[in-house]
Design an enzyme around this catalytic site. Sequence first.
Site, PDB file in Angstrom:
ATOM      1  N   SER A  97       0.818  -1.195   0.000  1.00  0.00           N
ATOM      2  CA  SER A  97       0.000   0.000   0.000  1.00  0.00           C
ATOM      3  C   SER A  97       0.864   1.262   0.000  1.00  0.00           C
ATOM      4  O   SER A  97       1.674   1.459  -0.904  1.00  0.00           O
ATOM      5  CB  SER A  97      -0.962  -0.075   1.199  1.00  0.00           C
ATOM      6  OG  SER A  97      -1.971   0.875   1.111  1.00  0.00           O
ATOM      7  N   HIS A 122      -2.525  -1.160  -4.580  1.00  0.00           N
ATOM      8  CA  HIS A 122      -3.987  -1.194  -4.663  1.00  0.00           C
ATOM      9  C   HIS A 122      -4.518   0.226  -4.547  1.00  0.00           C
ATOM     10  O   HIS A 122      -3.767   1.170  -4.324  1.00  0.00           O
ATOM     11  CB  HIS A 122      -4.604  -2.118  -3.604  1.00  0.00           C
ATOM     12  CG  HIS A 122      -4.333  -1.710  -2.177  1.00  0.00           C
ATOM     13  ND1 HIS A 122      -4.731  -2.468  -1.107  1.00  0.00           N
ATOM     14  CD2 HIS A 122      -3.718  -0.631  -1.637  1.00  0.00           C
ATOM     15  CE1 HIS A 122      -4.375  -1.882   0.019  1.00  0.00           C
ATOM     16  NE2 HIS A 122      -3.765  -0.764  -0.280  1.00  0.00           N
TER      17      HIS A 122
END
Length: 195
Positions: A97, A122
């Site tokens: 992330s 993501h």
Amino acid sequence: MLVPTVIEQTARGERAYDIYSRLLKDRIIMLSGEINDQMANSIIAQLLFLDAQDNTKDISLYINSPGGVITSGLAIMDTMNFIKSDVSTIAIGMAASMASILLTSGTKGKRFALPNSTVLIHQPLGGAQGQQTDIQIAANEILKSRKKLNQILHETTGQPLDKILKDTERDNYLSAEEAKDYGLIDEILVNQKKD
């Protein structure tokens, strides 16, 4: 958390350091755990200190993190870009992330991963509660963050924006080799031993 102590012999005798202070002497910063404001302030202070000490030498940022708060991560990234020292980023374990954004934001040519590292990209995660207008404001902010993070990935990897948009639609786990092929890192480090 138990922090190991290192004893160092000097001309004046012995000196004890916590392991992170000793690593800092060698221009190594450890970013481990969730990225939040407290961690960001600590990492930023270390980056600024090392840059003020000698801005001609590289700083090594070792990353093992599940990610965290976007604004905290972007503050670290902005500082990495602001200082004169090159920042070498090294993924150890997991760079997920927001941590993957920091990994790929290292100085070009100096972004690395160890062979068994995993990188996760993501779209931003978020949630909101309250009145409908407050939820709409939060949703709009997440969309702005997504656009900003995708632009960073585009600039650091060279991948087309539409590919990044598709690739970050869901959790996208990459091995060290896949992260290299994607352009998130430049090399995979196998060992430091000199031939």
